[in-house]
Design a protein around this motif. Sequence first.
Motif, PDB file in Angstrom:
ATOM      1  N   SER A  15       2.203  -2.910  19.430  1.00 55.12           N
ATOM      2  CA  SER A  15       2.664  -4.287  19.530  1.00 55.12           C
ATOM      3  C   SER A  15       1.549  -5.261  19.179  1.00 55.12           C
ATOM      4  O   SER A  15       1.802  -6.409  18.844  1.00 55.12           O
ATOM      5  CB  SER A  15       3.188  -4.581  20.935  1.00 55.12           C
ATOM      6  N   THR A  16       0.306  -4.813  19.226  1.00 54.63           N
ATOM      7  CA  THR A  16      -0.803  -5.699  18.886  1.00 54.63           C
ATOM      8  C   THR A  16      -1.650  -5.183  17.733  1.00 54.63           C
ATOM      9  O   THR A  16      -2.361  -5.945  17.114  1.00 54.63           O
ATOM     10  CB  THR A  16      -1.732  -5.915  20.103  1.00 54.63           C
TER      11      THR A  16
ATOM     12  N   PRO B 132       4.502   5.173   3.859  1.00 56.73           N
ATOM     13  CA  PRO B 132       3.354   4.991   4.750  1.00 56.73           C
ATOM     14  C   PRO B 132       3.027   6.249   5.539  1.00 56.73           C
ATOM     15  O   PRO B 132       3.907   6.917   6.077  1.00 56.73           O
ATOM     16  CB  PRO B 132       3.812   3.866   5.686  1.00 56.73           C
ATOM     17  N   TRP B 133       1.766   6.569   5.562  1.00 58.14           N
ATOM     18  CA  TRP B 133       1.249   7.643   6.402  1.00 58.14           C
ATOM     19  C   TRP B 133       0.690   6.951   7.624  1.00 58.14           C
ATOM     20  O   TRP B 133      -0.345   6.298   7.562  1.00 58.14           O
ATOM     21  CB  TRP B 133       0.188   8.425   5.653  1.00 58.14           C
ATOM     22  N   ILE B 134       1.387   7.053   8.712  1.00 57.17           N
ATOM     23  CA  ILE B 134       1.016   6.302   9.912  1.00 57.17           C
ATOM     24  C   ILE B 134      -0.098   7.049  10.637  1.00 57.17           C
ATOM     25  O   ILE B 134       0.096   7.689  11.665  1.00 57.17           O
ATOM     26  CB  ILE B 134       2.234   6.058  10.830  1.00 57.17           C
ATOM     27  N   ALA B 135      -1.271   6.982  10.063  1.00 55.15           N
ATOM     28  CA  ALA B 135      -2.473   7.548  10.663  1.00 55.15           C
ATOM     29  C   ALA B 135      -3.415   6.382  10.911  1.00 55.15           C
ATOM     30  O   ALA B 135      -3.539   5.490  10.090  1.00 55.15           O
ATOM     31  CB  ALA B 135      -3.128   8.546   9.709  1.00 55.15           C
TER      32      ALA B 135
ATOM     33  N   GLY C 101       0.823  -1.194   0.000  1.00 57.70           N
ATOM     34  CA  GLY C 101       0.000   0.000   0.000  1.00 57.70           C
ATOM     35  C   GLY C 101       0.856   1.241   0.000  1.00 57.70           C
ATOM     36  O   GLY C 101       2.008   1.221   0.450  1.00 57.70           O
ATOM     37  N   HIS C 102       0.284   2.326  -0.516  1.00 56.09           N
ATOM     38  CA  HIS C 102       0.966   3.608  -0.569  1.00 56.09           C
ATOM     39  C   HIS C 102       0.237   4.604   0.317  1.00 56.09           C
ATOM     40  O   HIS C 102      -0.999   4.657   0.326  1.00 56.09           O
ATOM     41  CB  HIS C 102       1.002   4.122  -2.019  1.00 56.09           C
ATOM     42  N   SER C 103       0.979   5.400   1.077  1.00 57.12           N
ATOM     43  CA  SER C 103       0.457   6.437   1.941  1.00 57.12           C
ATOM     44  C   SER C 103      -0.488   5.829   2.978  1.00 57.12           C
ATOM     45  O   SER C 103      -0.075   4.957   3.743  1.00 57.12           O
ATOM     46  CB  SER C 103      -0.209   7.530   1.104  1.00 57.12           C
ATOM     47  N   PHE C 104      -1.751   6.235   3.013  1.00 53.90           N
ATOM     48  CA  PHE C 104      -2.696   5.654   3.976  1.00 53.90           C
ATOM     49  C   PHE C 104      -2.858   4.157   3.703  1.00 53.90           C
ATOM     50  O   PHE C 104      -3.097   3.373   4.613  1.00 53.90           O
ATOM     51  CB  PHE C 104      -4.030   6.391   3.895  1.00 53.90           C
ATOM     52  N   GLY C 105      -2.685   3.767   2.446  1.00 54.49           N
ATOM     53  CA  GLY C 105      -2.713   2.348   2.095  1.00 54.49           C
ATOM     54  C   GLY C 105      -1.533   1.590   2.679  1.00 54.49           C
ATOM     55  O   GLY C 105      -1.634   0.392   2.958  1.00 54.49           O
ATOM     56  N   GLY C 106      -0.398   2.268   2.877  1.00 55.94           N
ATOM     57  CA  GLY C 106       0.766   1.634   3.499  1.00 55.94           C
ATOM     58  C   GLY C 106       0.479   1.259   4.943  1.00 55.94           C
ATOM     59  O   GLY C 106       0.761   0.137   5.380  1.00 55.94           O
ATOM     60  N   SER C 107      -0.108   2.201   5.693  1.00 56.06           N
ATOM     61  CA  SER C 107      -0.445   1.869   7.079  1.00 56.06           C
ATOM     62  C   SER C 107      -1.623   0.895   7.130  1.00 56.06           C
ATOM     63  O   SER C 107      -1.710   0.067   8.037  1.00 56.06           O
ATOM     64  CB  SER C 107      -0.729   3.129   7.901  1.00 56.06           C
TER      65      SER C 107
ATOM     66  N   GLY D  44       9.195   5.244  12.529  1.00 56.26           N
ATOM     67  CA  GLY D  44      10.271   4.659  13.323  1.00 56.26           C
ATOM     68  C   GLY D  44       9.754   3.766  14.430  1.00 56.26           C
ATOM     69  O   GLY D  44      10.257   2.657  14.642  1.00 56.26           O
ATOM     70  N   ARG D  45       8.715   4.227  15.144  1.00 50.39           N
ATOM     71  CA  ARG D  45       8.152   3.414  16.236  1.00 50.39           C
ATOM     72  C   ARG D  45       7.507   2.139  15.709  1.00 50.39           C
ATOM     73  O   ARG D  45       7.692   1.056  16.275  1.00 50.39           O
ATOM     74  CB  ARG D  45       7.147   4.231  17.038  1.00 50.39           C
ATOM     75  N   VAL D  46       6.764   2.253  14.615  1.00 48.47           N
ATOM     76  CA  VAL D  46       6.120   1.060  14.059  1.00 48.47           C
ATOM     77  C   VAL D  46       7.155   0.058  13.561  1.00 48.47           C
ATOM     78  O   VAL D  46       7.091  -1.137  13.857  1.00 48.47           O
ATOM     79  CB  VAL D  46       5.129   1.446  12.925  1.00 48.47           C
ATOM     80  N   LEU D  47       8.151   0.534  12.815  1.00 49.22           N
ATOM     81  CA  LEU D  47       9.175  -0.389  12.291  1.00 49.22           C
ATOM     82  C   LEU D  47      10.027  -0.983  13.393  1.00 49.22           C
ATOM     83  O   LEU D  47      10.451  -2.135  13.303  1.00 49.22           O
ATOM     84  CB  LEU D  47      10.016   0.301  11.241  1.00 49.22           C
ATOM     85  N   LYS D  48      10.251  -0.242  14.470  1.00 50.67           N
ATOM     86  CA  LYS D  48      10.977  -0.799  15.619  1.00 50.67           C
ATOM     87  C   LYS D  48      10.180  -1.967  16.204  1.00 50.67           C
ATOM     88  O   LYS D  48      10.732  -3.018  16.534  1.00 50.67           O
ATOM     89  CB  LYS D  48      11.197   0.290  16.674  1.00 50.67           C
TER      90      LYS D  48
END
Length: 171
Positions: free
Chosen positions: A135-136, A124-127, A93-99, A162-166
């Motif tokens: 974590s869940t 990714p737009w992490i919204a 996904g791209h942008s909102f589709g990425g998240s 960064g937080r999501v990929l971590k």
Amino acid sequence: ASHGSVVVAIEHKDGSAIYTETDDGDVRPYVGSVGGESGRESQQRQRAAEVCAVMEQIGDLAVAVTTKVTAVHSFAALSPPLVIDPNTVTLMGHSFGGSTALRAAADLDAARGPRASAVVAIDPWIAGIQLETASTIGVAAAPTLALCTQAMLYPSNDAAIGRVLKTVCER
């Protein structure tokens, strides 16, 4: 498909996509979210549910495509018939589709049904991902690739990615 690739694109018709058309030709332009971040979370939950529903029906979709291609092209039969293993699907996904892809992969993991074999999040737009519970929610155990351009690395999104990929790396 004879080389192992089938692309299924979901058209989200809730106004969260930049542009979409309904089956009868009505144009649905981007309307954003109603309710700020909680509205985005609701939109993303709906989008992820749509992805999960397609994943649950992927075998039936393969049969329908085989039937349609055979009928349209007047083949005696599509040989070999299209078979899609739901456990070898990569969500992209791209942008909102990425998240959304990240969230759908996590939801599939939690449901113990078909799982994404990989996730590709492009800018990714992490919204809509609740970072406190990442974590869940919004993080799958699948191998994950994030492709980011400078356009989406503004401070709040950069920190969220960064937080999501971590969290992905820790799973």
